[in-house]
Design an enzyme around this catalytic site. Structure first.
Site: not given
Length: 363
Positions: A22, A49, A139, A263
């Site tokens: 990811g 997968r 985050c 951020h």
């Protein structure tokens, strides 16, 4: 809880990375390749997968294995970079197999039996983990809490009023793709001069409630009670837990801005004791994980474009409040995929690895 794999045997501990394929997992593999080589085997785990894919970590090709109970056999520390529902199911399984689970999702952050850890602020909390799980903060919280923890230790924090300026990568790959597509649609046009012209040109706004290109959107996360968003409540609840201040007054307004990654937050912090800019500068300049960048006369202050891809919390625009000698105003930036996600998780794992190695040596 002492792991049963490499650390218990006196060798380097075995690490599992769940969600290795990811967005955060990809950053994690890069970070693991950059940091001190404290791990023995690094096992890459992902959905069935993705099993069989080969990814590079520490300069070596490692084959991804499918997420299963067997995948955690012999693992000392398991880092989870996956959605909440997957962590909620599989982190307890990893813990039951003897691993310490370090979870980057929101599944366990407010569980009273799961410590919420930022190593620069409360590393000691990682040792008390009744469920064998340690949580990584959101985050947005992470982008500011390292700096606030350092200031709190000196002045005693009593209130936070925060406005966030959150990058679209906080909404995942879908958020990044949406902004890039929208930027392509508006580039070279005269859009942004009439009501609704950007919205009509963009059409589908993707995961956001309004266009991100040429715009800011005063909402991030999901809608909760009384009009608050989930992101705003996370800043409040997580700051309280990390700092050990359950009654801390916290107000946040979270805004999504057309930035890919990093951020930013404008912070009004009130303390129990009187503060000065000079003292704050000294504390921040010496704080682990913080870079002070504060010379507005020379145009020096943090921006996402300069902080992206770096590890620290960047702090600038430090001012004492005009109306309150106990309050500071400051601006912070932090890469939401590095310190805001993968790096802090890696740091927690390193704290646990050191503890496990110490326990093994003691025996």
């Amino acid at each position: 809880m002492i792991g049963h794999g490499g650390a218990a045997g006196g060798d380097k501990p075995t690490l599992a990375v769940v969600g290795a394929t990811g967005a955060v997992g990809t950053v994690m593999l890069s970070i693991l390749s950059e940091r001190a080589d404290i791990w023995g085997e690094i096992r890459l785990i992902a959905s069935p997968r993705s099993a069989g894919r080969k990814l590079t970590v520490r300069g070596e090709q490692v084959e991804v294995v499918a997420l299963s109970e067997e995948a955690f056999e012999g693992v000392d520390v398991a880092m989870f970079d996956v959605p909440d529902e997957i962590s909620a199911r599989w982190a307890p399984i990893a813990a039951s197999k003897g691993a310490v689970a370090v979870d980057n999702s929101g599944a366990f952050r407010m569980d009273p039996d799961v410590p919420l850890v930022v190593p620069e602020v409360n590393a000691h909390a990682a040792r008390v983990r009744p469920r064998g799980i340690i949580a990584n903060p959101n985050c947005t919280t992470l982008s500011m809490i390292v700096a606030m923890g350092a200031l709190h230790a000196e002045f005693g924090l009593s209130e936070l009023i925060v406005s966030s300026y959150q990058a679209v990568s906080g909404a995942g790959k879908e958020g990044i793709d949406a902004l890039r597509e929208q930027l392509a649609l508006v580039a070279g046009t005269e859009l942004g001069t009439h009501p609704g012209d950007v919205r009509r040109a963009v059409g589908d706004t993707g995961p956001f409630p309004a266009p991100m290109a040429l715009n800011v959107v005063p909402f991030a996360g999901s809608l909760k009670e009384d009009g608050w968003s989930s992101e705003e409540l996370k800043v409040r609840n997580e700051s309280r837990k990390i700092l050990g201040l359950p009654e801390l007054r916290v107000t946040a307004t979270c805004v999504r801005v057309p930035v890919i990654t990093t951020h930013s937050l404008a912070v009004h912090a009130r303390f129990e004791n009187e503060v000065t800019v000079e003292a704050a500068h000294e504390i921040l300049a010496g704080a682990p994980g913080v870079v002070l960048c504060d010379n507005p006369a020379e145009g020096e202050f943090p921006t996402p474009a300069d902080a992206v891809g770096t590890d620290p919390t960047w702090v600038g625009r430090v001012r004492r409040s005009l109306d309150d000698p106990r309050a500071l105003e400051l601006f912070v930036c932090g890469d939401n995929l590095r310190k805001g996600a993968a790096l802090n998780t890696a740091q927690i794992a390193e704290v646990v690895a050191a503890e496990l190695a110490g326990g093994a040596a003691a025996r």
